[in-house]
Design a protein around this motif. Structure first.
Motif, PDB file in Angstrom:
ATOM      1  N   ALA A   1      79.696  45.396  83.513  1.00 38.98           N
ATOM      2  CA  ALA A   1      80.232  46.648  84.071  1.00 38.98           C
ATOM      3  C   ALA A   1      79.143  47.704  84.173  1.00 38.98           C
ATOM      4  N   GLY A   2      79.097  48.384  85.316  1.00 34.13           N
ATOM      5  CA  GLY A   2      78.145  49.459  85.519  1.00 34.13           C
ATOM      6  C   GLY A   2      76.740  49.025  85.861  1.00 34.13           C
ATOM      7  N   ALA A   3      76.514  47.728  86.006  1.00 36.89           N
ATOM      8  CA  ALA A   3      75.168  47.247  86.312  1.00 36.89           C
ATOM      9  C   ALA A   3      74.776  47.588  87.740  1.00 36.89           C
ATOM     10  N   ASP A   4      73.516  47.977  87.920  1.00 36.32           N
ATOM     11  CA  ASP A   4      72.966  48.179  89.263  1.00 36.32           C
ATOM     12  C   ASP A   4      72.494  46.867  89.851  1.00 36.32           C
ATOM     13  N   ALA A   5      72.087  45.934  88.982  1.00 44.13           N
ATOM     14  CA  ALA A   5      71.640  44.616  89.420  1.00 44.13           C
ATOM     15  C   ALA A   5      72.015  43.605  88.355  1.00 44.13           C
ATOM     16  N   ILE A   6      72.346  42.387  88.804  1.00 41.23           N
ATOM     17  CA  ILE A   6      72.726  41.301  87.904  1.00 41.23           C
ATOM     18  C   ILE A   6      71.894  40.073  88.263  1.00 41.23           C
ATOM     19  N   LEU A   7      71.381  39.403  87.238  1.00 39.85           N
ATOM     20  CA  LEU A   7      70.660  38.150  87.414  1.00 39.85           C
ATOM     21  C   LEU A   7      71.417  37.060  86.674  1.00 39.85           C
ATOM     22  N   VAL A   8      71.547  35.889  87.296  1.00 41.43           N
ATOM     23  CA  VAL A   8      72.199  34.747  86.662  1.00 41.43           C
ATOM     24  C   VAL A   8      71.245  33.565  86.717  1.00 41.43           C
ATOM     25  N   THR A   9      71.055  32.916  85.561  1.00 41.76           N
ATOM     26  CA  THR A   9      70.077  31.837  85.475  1.00 41.76           C
ATOM     27  C   THR A   9      70.592  30.496  85.980  1.00 41.76           C
ATOM     28  N   HIS A  10      71.921  30.240  85.808  1.00 45.65           N
ATOM     29  CA  HIS A  10      72.464  28.961  86.274  1.00 45.65           C
ATOM     30  C   HIS A  10      73.987  28.999  86.233  1.00 45.65           C
ATOM     31  N   GLU A  11      74.608  27.913  86.634  1.00 41.11           N
ATOM     32  CA  GLU A  11      76.034  27.888  86.942  1.00 41.11           C
ATOM     33  C   GLU A  11      76.959  27.642  85.755  1.00 41.11           C
ATOM     34  N   HIS A  12      76.462  27.296  84.602  1.00 38.25           N
ATOM     35  CA  HIS A  12      77.350  26.992  83.475  1.00 38.25           C
ATOM     36  C   HIS A  12      78.132  28.238  83.051  1.00 38.25           C
ATOM     37  N   PRO A  13      79.396  28.061  82.680  1.00 35.82           N
ATOM     38  CA  PRO A  13      80.275  29.221  82.485  1.00 35.82           C
ATOM     39  C   PRO A  13      79.891  30.150  81.337  1.00 35.82           C
ATOM     40  N   ASP A  14      79.091  29.686  80.386  1.00 34.36           N
ATOM     41  CA  ASP A  14      78.662  30.606  79.336  1.00 34.36           C
ATOM     42  C   ASP A  14      77.545  31.533  79.816  1.00 34.36           C
ATOM     43  N   HIS A  15      77.094  31.329  81.063  1.00 38.85           N
ATOM     44  CA  HIS A  15      76.106  32.207  81.684  1.00 38.85           C
ATOM     45  C   HIS A  15      76.638  32.854  82.967  1.00 38.85           C
ATOM     46  N   PHE A  16      77.591  32.205  83.591  1.00 39.65           N
ATOM     47  CA  PHE A  16      78.135  32.669  84.866  1.00 39.65           C
ATOM     48  C   PHE A  16      79.652  32.652  84.801  1.00 39.65           C
ATOM     49  N   ASP A  17      80.241  33.831  84.755  1.00 42.05           N
ATOM     50  CA  ASP A  17      81.697  33.979  84.812  1.00 42.05           C
ATOM     51  C   ASP A  17      82.030  34.644  86.147  1.00 42.05           C
ATOM     52  N   GLU A  18      82.570  33.866  87.069  1.00 39.49           N
ATOM     53  CA  GLU A  18      82.787  34.375  88.426  1.00 39.49           C
ATOM     54  C   GLU A  18      83.691  35.599  88.433  1.00 39.49           C
ATOM     55  N   GLY A  19      84.749  35.586  87.644  1.00 39.46           N
ATOM     56  CA  GLY A  19      85.673  36.715  87.632  1.00 39.46           C
ATOM     57  C   GLY A  19      85.012  37.999  87.177  1.00 39.46           C
ATOM     58  N   ARG A  20      84.207  37.916  86.153  1.00 38.33           N
ATOM     59  CA  ARG A  20      83.536  39.119  85.660  1.00 38.33           C
ATOM     60  C   ARG A  20      82.500  39.636  86.662  1.00 38.33           C
ATOM     61  N   LEU A  21      81.808  38.709  87.313  1.00 36.47           N
ATOM     62  CA  LEU A  21      80.834  39.140  88.316  1.00 36.47           C
ATOM     63  C   LEU A  21      81.528  39.794  89.501  1.00 36.47           C
ATOM     64  N   ARG A  22      82.613  39.201  89.967  1.00 37.83           N
ATOM     65  CA  ARG A  22      83.344  39.804  91.081  1.00 37.83           C
ATOM     66  C   ARG A  22      83.843  41.200  90.714  1.00 37.83           C
ATOM     67  N   ALA A  23      84.359  41.359  89.508  1.00 36.41           N
ATOM     68  CA  ALA A  23      84.858  42.661  89.082  1.00 36.41           C
ATOM     69  C   ALA A  23      83.738  43.691  89.044  1.00 36.41           C
ATOM     70  N   ALA A  24      82.572  43.296  88.550  1.00 33.96           N
ATOM     71  CA  ALA A  24      81.446  44.228  88.476  1.00 33.96           C
ATOM     72  C   ALA A  24      80.948  44.626  89.857  1.00 33.96           C
ATOM     73  N   LEU A  25      80.885  43.654  90.770  1.00 28.30           N
ATOM     74  CA  LEU A  25      80.406  43.947  92.126  1.00 28.30           C
ATOM     75  C   LEU A  25      81.426  44.774  92.909  1.00 28.30           C
TER      76      LEU A  25
END
Length: 211
Positions: A34-58
């Motif tokens: 939340a509130g991030a100006d930029a987000i980096l994701v290293t890979h697709e595993h769910p403990d690093h990439f949660d699609e719902g949280r990323l969509r909400a932040a964007l």
């Protein structure tokens, strides 16, 4: 630059009033991105990439942008045109005022029978911070602060110690630690600190350090 540790593999970096978040996954706090100006994701595993949280932040911050590899970008590009950027090893870019270099290509081996997914690490501001994701990638550049994956299905403590020795950072902060019990933490702290050859520290979720 201020570094704030979030749960598991996620960290927040703040500089000049702007915020960069790396790997807000399902083991991290609901508001990790939340509130991030930029987000980096290293890979697709769910403990690093949660699609719902990323969509909400964007969605909550229309100017926010995401940089990641193709396997993640493909799930979000259509919903956020022009804001999702695909990167790979050797790329360099600026995100929210942070200079970023991309290192690495593959996730560490979990088991020979499990296919390896792509994984990239991010070197921030000429080595101020390096987050390798789920691989023991050596960037071949000086690193002042290494985000050190201490506990995962794909590693053991001897590999973690040797990784610190090879990267030779000034300091190493634990990440990828949600699976590490409180009983085991003192053992890891003692052995990595004594044998790694770098200042080894652990930040509790929500704690910060100035770099």
């Amino acid at each position: 630059m201020r570094l704030t540790k979030k749960s598991h593999a996620c960290v927040r970096l703040e500089k000049d009033g702007r915020t960069l978040v790396i790997d807000p996954g399902m083991f991290s706090e609901e508001d990790a991105a939340a509130g991030a100006d930029a987000i980096l994701v290293t890979h697709e595993h769910p403990d690093h990439f949660d699609e719902g949280r990323l969509r909400a932040a964007l969605e909550a911050r229309p100017a926010a942008e995401l940089w990641t590899l193709e396997s993640v970008a493909g799930q979000l590009t259509a919903a956020f045109p022009g804001r999702v950027h695909t990167v790979g090893h050797g790329d360099a870019f600026t995100a929210a005022g942070f200079d970023v270099q991309v290192h690495g290509e593959l996730h560490a081996v979990i088991h020979p029978d499990i296919p390896r997914v792509t994984n990239v690490g991010y070197l921030i501001d000429d080595g101020t911070v390096f987050h390798p994701g789920d691989a023991l990638t050596v960037p071949g550049r000086p690193v002042r602060t290494l985000m050190l994956p201490v506990m995962a299905p794909w590693n053991k403590i001897s590999e973690v110690i040797d990784y610190v020795r090879e990267v030779r950072p000034q300091r190493a902060y634990d990440v990828h630690d949600a699976l590490l019990t409180d009983l085991a933490r003192p053992i890891y702290d003692r052995q990595i600190g004594a044998l790694g050859g770098a200042d080894h520290q652990r930040l509790a979720p929500g704690a910060s350090a100035d770099l």
